[in-house]
Scaffold this motif. Structure first.
Motif, PDB file in Angstrom:
ATOM      1  N   GLY A 186       0.794  -1.225   0.000  1.00 28.04           N
ATOM      2  CA  GLY A 186       0.000   0.000   0.000  1.00 28.04           C
ATOM      3  C   GLY A 186       0.823   1.270   0.000  1.00 28.04           C
ATOM      4  O   GLY A 186       0.642   2.137  -0.872  1.00 28.04           O
ATOM      5  N   PRO A 187       1.752   1.466   0.968  1.00 26.29           N
ATOM      6  CA  PRO A 187       2.561   2.695   0.961  1.00 26.29           C
ATOM      7  C   PRO A 187       3.415   2.854  -0.290  1.00 26.29           C
ATOM      8  O   PRO A 187       3.575   3.970  -0.801  1.00 26.29           O
ATOM      9  N   LEU A 188       3.969   1.743  -0.805  1.00 32.96           N
ATOM     10  CA  LEU A 188       4.771   1.824  -2.026  1.00 32.96           C
ATOM     11  C   LEU A 188       3.908   2.215  -3.214  1.00 32.96           C
ATOM     12  O   LEU A 188       4.320   3.026  -4.056  1.00 32.96           O
ATOM     13  N   ARG A 189       2.710   1.645  -3.302  1.00 30.28           N
ATOM     14  CA  ARG A 189       1.805   2.013  -4.384  1.00 30.28           C
ATOM     15  C   ARG A 189       1.440   3.504  -4.326  1.00 30.28           C
ATOM     16  O   ARG A 189       1.417   4.186  -5.354  1.00 30.28           O
ATOM     17  N   GLU A 190       1.167   3.995  -3.119  1.00 32.32           N
ATOM     18  CA  GLU A 190       0.814   5.407  -2.970  1.00 32.32           C
ATOM     19  C   GLU A 190       1.950   6.316  -3.409  1.00 32.32           C
ATOM     20  O   GLU A 190       1.739   7.334  -4.079  1.00 32.32           O
ATOM     21  N   PHE A 191       3.193   5.957  -3.044  1.00 37.66           N
ATOM     22  CA  PHE A 191       4.352   6.747  -3.456  1.00 37.66           C
ATOM     23  C   PHE A 191       4.514   6.738  -4.972  1.00 37.66           C
ATOM     24  O   PHE A 191       4.755   7.786  -5.589  1.00 37.66           O
ATOM     25  N   MET A 192       4.390   5.570  -5.590  1.00 38.86           N
ATOM     26  CA  MET A 192       4.588   5.467  -7.027  1.00 38.86           C
ATOM     27  C   MET A 192       3.501   6.205  -7.801  1.00 38.86           C
ATOM     28  O   MET A 192       3.792   6.880  -8.797  1.00 38.86           O
ATOM     29  N   ILE A 193       2.274   6.087  -7.364  1.00 41.52           N
ATOM     30  CA  ILE A 193       1.178   6.775  -8.057  1.00 41.52           C
ATOM     31  C   ILE A 193       1.358   8.287  -7.968  1.00 41.52           C
ATOM     32  O   ILE A 193       1.073   9.023  -8.933  1.00 41.52           O
ATOM     33  N   LYS A 194       1.841   8.771  -6.838  1.00 42.28           N
ATOM     34  CA  LYS A 194       2.041  10.205  -6.669  1.00 42.28           C
ATOM     35  C   LYS A 194       3.089  10.735  -7.637  1.00 42.28           C
ATOM     36  O   LYS A 194       2.993  11.895  -8.089  1.00 42.28           O
ATOM     37  N   GLN A 195       4.072   9.926  -7.999  1.00 42.11           N
ATOM     38  CA  GLN A 195       5.147  10.370  -8.880  1.00 42.11           C
ATOM     39  C   GLN A 195       4.905  10.004 -10.342  1.00 42.11           C
ATOM     40  O   GLN A 195       5.723  10.370 -11.196  1.00 42.11           O
ATOM     41  N   THR A 196       3.833   9.300 -10.643  1.00 41.13           N
ATOM     42  CA  THR A 196       3.574   8.831 -12.006  1.00 41.13           C
ATOM     43  C   THR A 196       2.572   9.736 -12.699  1.00 41.13           C
ATOM     44  O   THR A 196       1.548  10.089 -12.117  1.00 41.13           O
ATOM     45  N   ARG A 197       2.859  10.089 -13.929  1.00 39.83           N
ATOM     46  CA  ARG A 197       1.941  10.922 -14.698  1.00 39.83           C
ATOM     47  C   ARG A 197       0.771  10.076 -15.203  1.00 39.83           C
ATOM     48  O   ARG A 197       0.931   8.902 -15.579  1.00 39.83           O
ATOM     49  N   GLU A 198      -0.382  10.691 -15.228  1.00 39.07           N
ATOM     50  CA  GLU A 198      -1.575   9.996 -15.718  1.00 39.07           C
ATOM     51  C   GLU A 198      -1.423   9.613 -17.182  1.00 39.07           C
ATOM     52  O   GLU A 198      -1.921   8.569 -17.616  1.00 39.07           O
ATOM     53  N   LYS A 199      -0.715  10.427 -17.938  1.00 39.01           N
ATOM     54  CA  LYS A 199      -0.499  10.143 -19.365  1.00 39.01           C
ATOM     55  C   LYS A 199       0.275   8.845 -19.559  1.00 39.01           C
ATOM     56  O   LYS A 199      -0.017   8.066 -20.481  1.00 39.01           O
ATOM     57  N   ASP A 200       1.261   8.583 -18.698  1.00 40.59           N
ATOM     58  CA  ASP A 200       2.055   7.357 -18.819  1.00 40.59           C
ATOM     59  C   ASP A 200       1.235   6.128 -18.431  1.00 40.59           C
ATOM     60  O   ASP A 200       1.380   5.064 -19.049  1.00 40.59           O
ATOM     61  N   LEU A 201       0.392   6.256 -17.413  1.00 40.65           N
ATOM     62  CA  LEU A 201      -0.480   5.134 -17.069  1.00 40.65           C
ATOM     63  C   LEU A 201      -1.468   4.857 -18.199  1.00 40.65           C
ATOM     64  O   LEU A 201      -1.731   3.694 -18.528  1.00 40.65           O
ATOM     65  N   ALA A 202      -2.006   5.925 -18.799  1.00 41.96           N
ATOM     66  CA  ALA A 202      -2.958   5.746 -19.898  1.00 41.96           C
ATOM     67  C   ALA A 202      -2.306   5.039 -21.089  1.00 41.96           C
ATOM     68  O   ALA A 202      -2.972   4.276 -21.805  1.00 41.96           O
ATOM     69  N   LEU A 203      -1.022   5.273 -21.295  1.00 36.66           N
ATOM     70  CA  LEU A 203      -0.313   4.618 -22.397  1.00 36.66           C
ATOM     71  C   LEU A 203      -0.349   3.106 -22.261  1.00 36.66           C
ATOM     72  O   LEU A 203      -0.677   2.383 -23.215  1.00 36.66           O
ATOM     73  N   PHE A 204      -0.034   2.592 -21.070  1.00 39.55           N
ATOM     74  CA  PHE A 204       0.018   1.143 -20.877  1.00 39.55           C
ATOM     75  C   PHE A 204      -1.380   0.543 -20.791  1.00 39.55           C
ATOM     76  O   PHE A 204      -1.572  -0.626 -21.132  1.00 39.55           O
ATOM     77  N   TYR A 205      -2.367   1.324 -20.334  1.00 43.07           N
ATOM     78  CA  TYR A 205      -3.743   0.842 -20.409  1.00 43.07           C
ATOM     79  C   TYR A 205      -4.182   0.714 -21.871  1.00 43.07           C
ATOM     80  O   TYR A 205      -4.878  -0.232 -22.246  1.00 43.07           O
ATOM     81  N   GLU A 206      -3.773   1.660 -22.699  1.00 45.42           N
ATOM     82  CA  GLU A 206      -4.127   1.605 -24.116  1.00 45.42           C
ATOM     83  C   GLU A 206      -3.446   0.440 -24.810  1.00 45.42           C
ATOM     84  O   GLU A 206      -4.052  -0.254 -25.637  1.00 45.42           O
ATOM     85  N   ILE A 207      -2.171   0.194 -24.484  1.00 45.03           N
ATOM     86  CA  ILE A 207      -1.441  -0.911 -25.107  1.00 45.03           C
ATOM     87  C   ILE A 207      -2.032  -2.261 -24.698  1.00 45.03           C
ATOM     88  O   ILE A 207      -2.187  -3.162 -25.523  1.00 45.03           O
ATOM     89  N   SER A 208      -2.362  -2.399 -23.412  1.00 40.10           N
ATOM     90  CA  SER A 208      -2.881  -3.675 -22.914  1.00 40.10           C
ATOM     91  C   SER A 208      -4.355  -3.876 -23.234  1.00 40.10           C
ATOM     92  O   SER A 208      -4.848  -5.001 -23.141  1.00 40.10           O
ATOM     93  N   GLY A 209      -5.054  -2.814 -23.593  1.00 44.10           N
ATOM     94  CA  GLY A 209      -6.467  -2.942 -23.913  1.00 44.10           C
ATOM     95  C   GLY A 209      -7.360  -3.091 -22.704  1.00 44.10           C
ATOM     96  O   GLY A 209      -8.513  -3.514 -22.842  1.00 44.10           O
TER      97      GLY A 209
END
Length: 254
Positions: free
Chosen positions: A142-165
């Motif tokens: 949980g704490p690691l996920r919260e840290f990573m999400i805070k530093q990750t851009r939404e655009k980069d997450l959307a990229l891998f969601y688009e690639i994976s479908g």
């Protein structure tokens, strides 16, 4: 940083080392792992589960260096320090061992609150038998996920969601780790390169000024780096560059 805070940080590092030592003792006191043929043919499910957990733990330990470099603040810090050395033009000074060591210490400093939360929420309750293995993993992540999400851009997450479908989640807590990890890495790379570009600008200006001055004086045979290098080092020392760089990199995670 005042003496009291330094003392608390030192105590925290010692506590982590003691935690690792106690965890090692706990593994050492665990029942001996049976041989693989006996395990797969055993009629005791607990024996099979224990063996699988040990194998999983060994696999995680083999991946620990890669996880440390990619899932923490290490990537951004070490890239920024490398850019700084290139901008100064000092070749191998500071050496790679010093840069990596400094990056590791700064990483532990930045990640200390995260590691402390992972220890208190998941590791310690599991070692005391208060929660099960699956619950410990979930709480520790949980704490690691919260840290990573805070530093990750939404655009980069959307990229891998688009690639994976896959369908996009409703909340950040629903982002799976196989999507979050690559998104976090490329976000860290972009941030590190942005900081590196800002570092290069003042040193590039010094190089241009020195080259123009040498050309205007007709000293075409003198390499500009012979003049610009000591000037850049002097400027970096006068502005207390290591203090400013460390402060900027650490505060970029807040």
């Amino acid at each position: 940083m005042d003496r009291g805070r330094m003392r608390r940080q030192t105590v925290g590092v010692v506590a982590v080392l003691m935690l690792l030592a106690s965890a090692g003792c706990a593994w050492a006191q665990a029942p001996a792992m049976p041989t693989l043929p006996d395990t797969w043919t055993s009629d005791q499910p607990d024996q099979v589960v224990l063996t699988l957990r040990i194998l999983l733990g060994l696999a995680v330990l083999s991946l620990a260096p890669a996880l440390l470099m990619t899932l923490t603040a290490f990537t951004r810090i070490v890239i920024v320090l490398s850019f700084l050395r290139s901008a100064l033009g000092t070749q191998q000074t500071p050496p790679n061992q010093v840069l990596v060591g400094l990056a590791l210490f700064l990483t532990f400093f930045v990640m200390h609150p995260v590691f402390d939360a992972m220890n208190s929420d998941g590791v310690q309750p599991y070692l005391h038998g208060e929660i099960g293995y699956e619950a410990a993993l979930e709480r520790s992540a949980g704490p690691l996920r919260e840290f990573m999400i805070k530093q990750t851009r939404e655009k980069d997450l959307a990229l891998f969601y688009e690639i994976s479908g896959l369908a996009r989640p409703a909340t950040p807590e629903e982002v799976p780790f196989h999507i979050l990890m690559p998104g976090y890495v490329i976000s860290e790379l972009k941030t590190a390169f942005q900081i590196g570009f800002v570092l290069f600008v003042p040193f590039l200006v010094i190089d241009l000024v020195v080259a123009s001055a040498l050309m205007s004086m007709g000293m075409l045979m003198v390499p500009p780096v012979m003049i610009s290098l000591p000037v850049k080092i002097l400027l970096f020392v006068m502005v207390d560059g290591w203090h400013l760089i460390t402060k900027s990199v650490v505060l970029s995670f807040t």
